[in-house]
Motif scaffolding. Structure first.
Motif, PDB file in Angstrom:
ATOM      1  N   VAL A   7       0.836  -1.203   0.000  1.00 45.74           N
ATOM      2  CA  VAL A   7       0.000   0.000   0.000  1.00 45.74           C
ATOM      3  C   VAL A   7       0.871   1.252   0.000  1.00 45.74           C
ATOM      4  O   VAL A   7       0.598   2.226  -0.706  1.00 45.74           O
ATOM      5  N   LYS A   8       1.954   1.209   0.759  1.00 44.77           N
ATOM      6  CA  LYS A   8       2.848   2.365   0.886  1.00 44.77           C
ATOM      7  C   LYS A   8       3.524   2.717  -0.434  1.00 44.77           C
ATOM      8  O   LYS A   8       3.689   3.886  -0.775  1.00 44.77           O
ATOM      9  N   ARG A   9       3.917   1.685  -1.208  1.00 43.21           N
ATOM     10  CA  ARG A   9       4.664   1.953  -2.429  1.00 43.21           C
ATOM     11  C   ARG A   9       3.780   2.054  -3.673  1.00 43.21           C
ATOM     12  O   ARG A   9       4.269   2.359  -4.753  1.00 43.21           O
ATOM     13  N   ALA A  10       2.463   1.818  -3.530  1.00 45.44           N
ATOM     14  CA  ALA A  10       1.560   1.849  -4.685  1.00 45.44           C
ATOM     15  C   ALA A  10       1.341   3.275  -5.178  1.00 45.44           C
ATOM     16  O   ALA A  10       1.181   4.205  -4.379  1.00 45.44           O
ATOM     17  N   THR A  11       1.349   3.433  -6.491  1.00 45.63           N
ATOM     18  CA  THR A  11       1.006   4.730  -7.087  1.00 45.63           C
ATOM     19  C   THR A  11      -0.494   4.959  -7.004  1.00 45.63           C
ATOM     20  O   THR A  11      -0.960   6.048  -6.672  1.00 45.63           O
ATOM     21  N   LYS A  12      -1.268   3.926  -7.319  1.00 44.56           N
ATOM     22  CA  LYS A  12      -2.727   3.970  -7.229  1.00 44.56           C
ATOM     23  C   LYS A  12      -3.219   2.679  -6.592  1.00 44.56           C
ATOM     24  O   LYS A  12      -2.566   1.643  -6.687  1.00 44.56           O
ATOM     25  N   ILE A  13      -4.372   2.745  -5.985  1.00 43.94           N
ATOM     26  CA  ILE A  13      -4.989   1.572  -5.358  1.00 43.94           C
ATOM     27  C   ILE A  13      -6.397   1.424  -5.899  1.00 43.94           C
ATOM     28  O   ILE A  13      -7.145   2.401  -6.012  1.00 43.94           O
ATOM     29  N   ALA A 239      -2.011   6.033 -13.254  1.00 40.67           N
ATOM     30  CA  ALA A 239      -0.805   5.697 -12.492  1.00 40.67           C
ATOM     31  C   ALA A 239       0.443   5.944 -13.327  1.00 40.67           C
ATOM     32  O   ALA A 239       1.447   6.478 -12.832  1.00 40.67           O
ATOM     33  N   THR A 240       0.369   5.572 -14.599  1.00 37.83           N
ATOM     34  CA  THR A 240       1.507   5.797 -15.503  1.00 37.83           C
ATOM     35  C   THR A 240       1.802   7.281 -15.653  1.00 37.83           C
ATOM     36  O   THR A 240       2.965   7.706 -15.657  1.00 37.83           O
ATOM     37  N   ALA A 241       0.736   8.076 -15.765  1.00 35.75           N
ATOM     38  CA  ALA A 241       0.914   9.524 -15.907  1.00 35.75           C
ATOM     39  C   ALA A 241       1.573  10.113 -14.664  1.00 35.75           C
ATOM     40  O   ALA A 241       2.438  10.993 -14.761  1.00 35.75           O
ATOM     41  N   VAL A 242       1.188   9.624 -13.486  1.00 44.05           N
ATOM     42  CA  VAL A 242       1.783  10.114 -12.237  1.00 44.05           C
ATOM     43  C   VAL A 242       3.271   9.777 -12.189  1.00 44.05           C
ATOM     44  O   VAL A 242       4.111  10.631 -11.864  1.00 44.05           O
ATOM     45  N   VAL A 243       3.606   8.540 -12.526  1.00 42.60           N
ATOM     46  CA  VAL A 243       5.002   8.103 -12.488  1.00 42.60           C
ATOM     47  C   VAL A 243       5.848   8.920 -13.472  1.00 42.60           C
ATOM     48  O   VAL A 243       6.963   9.357 -13.158  1.00 42.60           O
ATOM     49  N   ARG A 244       5.324   9.147 -14.671  1.00 37.89           N
ATOM     50  CA  ARG A 244       6.056   9.921 -15.681  1.00 37.89           C
ATOM     51  C   ARG A 244       6.249  11.364 -15.216  1.00 37.89           C
ATOM     52  O   ARG A 244       7.314  11.961 -15.416  1.00 37.89           O
ATOM     53  N   SER A 245       5.231  11.920 -14.607  1.00 38.83           N
ATOM     54  CA  SER A 245       5.314  13.296 -14.116  1.00 38.83           C
ATOM     55  C   SER A 245       6.374  13.429 -13.036  1.00 38.83           C
ATOM     56  O   SER A 245       7.165  14.390 -13.028  1.00 38.83           O
ATOM     57  N   LEU A 246       6.415  12.435 -12.140  1.00 39.14           N
ATOM     58  CA  LEU A 246       7.425  12.455 -11.081  1.00 39.14           C
ATOM     59  C   LEU A 246       8.824  12.293 -11.669  1.00 39.14           C
ATOM     60  O   LEU A 246       9.780  12.936 -11.213  1.00 39.14           O
ATOM     61  N   MET A 253       8.035   7.476  -6.185  1.00 40.82           N
ATOM     62  CA  MET A 253       6.977   7.389  -5.180  1.00 40.82           C
ATOM     63  C   MET A 253       7.567   7.330  -3.770  1.00 40.82           C
ATOM     64  O   MET A 253       6.981   7.840  -2.824  1.00 40.82           O
ATOM     65  N   ASN A 254       8.724   6.720  -3.616  1.00 42.79           N
ATOM     66  CA  ASN A 254       9.384   6.710  -2.305  1.00 42.79           C
ATOM     67  C   ASN A 254       9.748   8.118  -1.858  1.00 42.79           C
ATOM     68  O   ASN A 254       9.641   8.466  -0.679  1.00 42.79           O
ATOM     69  N   ASP A 255      10.189   8.943  -2.817  1.00 41.26           N
ATOM     70  CA  ASP A 255      10.502  10.347  -2.509  1.00 41.26           C
ATOM     71  C   ASP A 255       9.235  11.081  -2.045  1.00 41.26           C
ATOM     72  O   ASP A 255       9.259  11.880  -1.114  1.00 41.26           O
ATOM     73  N   VAL A 256       8.131  10.802  -2.746  1.00 43.90           N
ATOM     74  CA  VAL A 256       6.857  11.447  -2.385  1.00 43.90           C
ATOM     75  C   VAL A 256       6.449  11.050  -0.981  1.00 43.90           C
ATOM     76  O   VAL A 256       6.011  11.883  -0.174  1.00 43.90           O
ATOM     77  N   ASP A 257       6.620   9.763  -0.641  1.00 44.47           N
ATOM     78  CA  ASP A 257       6.274   9.291   0.694  1.00 44.47           C
ATOM     79  C   ASP A 257       7.139   9.978   1.751  1.00 44.47           C
ATOM     80  O   ASP A 257       6.638  10.368   2.820  1.00 44.47           O
ATOM     81  N   THR A 258       8.406  10.169   1.445  1.00 46.88           N
ATOM     82  CA  THR A 258       9.316  10.848   2.375  1.00 46.88           C
ATOM     83  C   THR A 258       8.873  12.297   2.585  1.00 46.88           C
ATOM     84  O   THR A 258       8.869  12.808   3.709  1.00 46.88           O
ATOM     85  N   LEU A 259       8.477  12.952   1.485  1.00 46.66           N
ATOM     86  CA  LEU A 259       8.030  14.344   1.580  1.00 46.66           C
ATOM     87  C   LEU A 259       6.755  14.468   2.396  1.00 46.66           C
ATOM     88  O   LEU A 259       6.583  15.438   3.136  1.00 46.66           O
TER      89      LEU A 259
END
Length: 261
Positions: A7-13, A239-246, A253-259
């Motif tokens: 759940v923590k590392r998922a881009t979308k659920i 989810a793909t669009a989010v990953v590409r944007s990041l 996504m790990n960076d986002v979780d840290t932030l």
């Protein structure tokens, strides 16, 4: 631990109901926007079939029966359902039996012992696993479908029953009101008397039977595996669009979780 990690590392659920989404959010601090509800579907092969005596003989089914389909697990609330069926037979002098079809669950042995010890063998029939190809006929031959579960993430069997044009009595609990809308006869799953009253209504009140059968056919037709597949594809695209944007920002996504922390 495994679920928490994923759940923590998922881009979308994806959740199969709003109820499941709320349960996920209750357990994990996840923004609502990260969870998309994509409902399950119902196979088109479920439709009304004419009554078949050959089929009845194959499974040694009684002439008139109330049906449950699912595993004999604790959440299915089958002990109360059996008591409610017994009460209905006594109060209304009906010979309907309760047919339980499905794989054995963790309370299978105790349920069968309960039936045996209370002399209910002539009322309750455990027929075990029924092949997918036989399920539409099993539903169609029934007079009522009973689904008294205490908790369900979605609940496909009531929709299958609706597609086969039989009335559904269901527990007003968990995801059931969300999935079945106004197309079921609702009961309190913790009350044997309430379940018995729902069975009585579904079997003997012709106006209620007609109403819920019509509403059930309409309701079940809105759930399809094709729609589910298309909506799932949309989630993957998001989810793909989010990953590409990041990635364009040099983040993961790990960076986002840290932030977030």
């Amino acid at each position: 631990l495994w679920l928490k990690f994923n759940v923590k590392r998922a881009t979308k659920i994806i959740a199969i109901s709003e109820y499941v989404k709320s349960e996920v959010q209750r357990e994990f601090p996840i923004p609502s926007a990260n969870i998309t509800v994509v409902a399950n579907g119902v196979d088109r092969r479920f439709r009304p079939y004419p009554r078949s005596q050959v089929f009845m003989d194959k499974y040694q089914l009684p002439e008139r029966y109330v049906l449950f389909v699912g595993a004999t697990s604790a959440n299915k609330n089958l002990r109360r359902a059996i008591d409610a069926m017994h009460l209905t037979r006594n109060l209304h002098k009906t010979d309907h039996c309760f047919v339980i079809a499905g794989m054995p669950g963790e309370v299978d042995a105790s349920l069968k012992a309960y039936v045996r010890n209370n002399g209910l063998d002539n009322m309750v029939r455990f027929i075990g696993y029924v092949s997918d190809s036989d399920l539409p006929q099993l539903y169609s031959n029934a007079d009522l479908f009973l689904f008294p579960s205490l908790t369900e993430g979605f609940g496909i069997p009531p929709l299958e029953a609706m597609r086969c044009a039989i009335p559904v009595v269901a527990a007003r609990a968990s995801s059931m009101p969300e999935v079945l809308g106004d197309a079921a006869i609702w009961v309190d799953p913790l009350s044997v008397e309430s379940i018995a009253e729902g069975i009585r209504t579904g079997l003997f009140e012709e106006s209620s039977r007609t109403r819920v059968i019509a509403k059930g056919l309409s309701r079940a037709s809105t759930f399809s595996w094709e729609r589910m597949a298309l909506e799932t594809m949309d989630v993957y695209r998001d989810a793909t669009a989010v990953v590409r944007s990041l990635a364009t920002c040099g983040l993961s996504m790990n960076d986002v979780d840290t932030l977030r922390k």
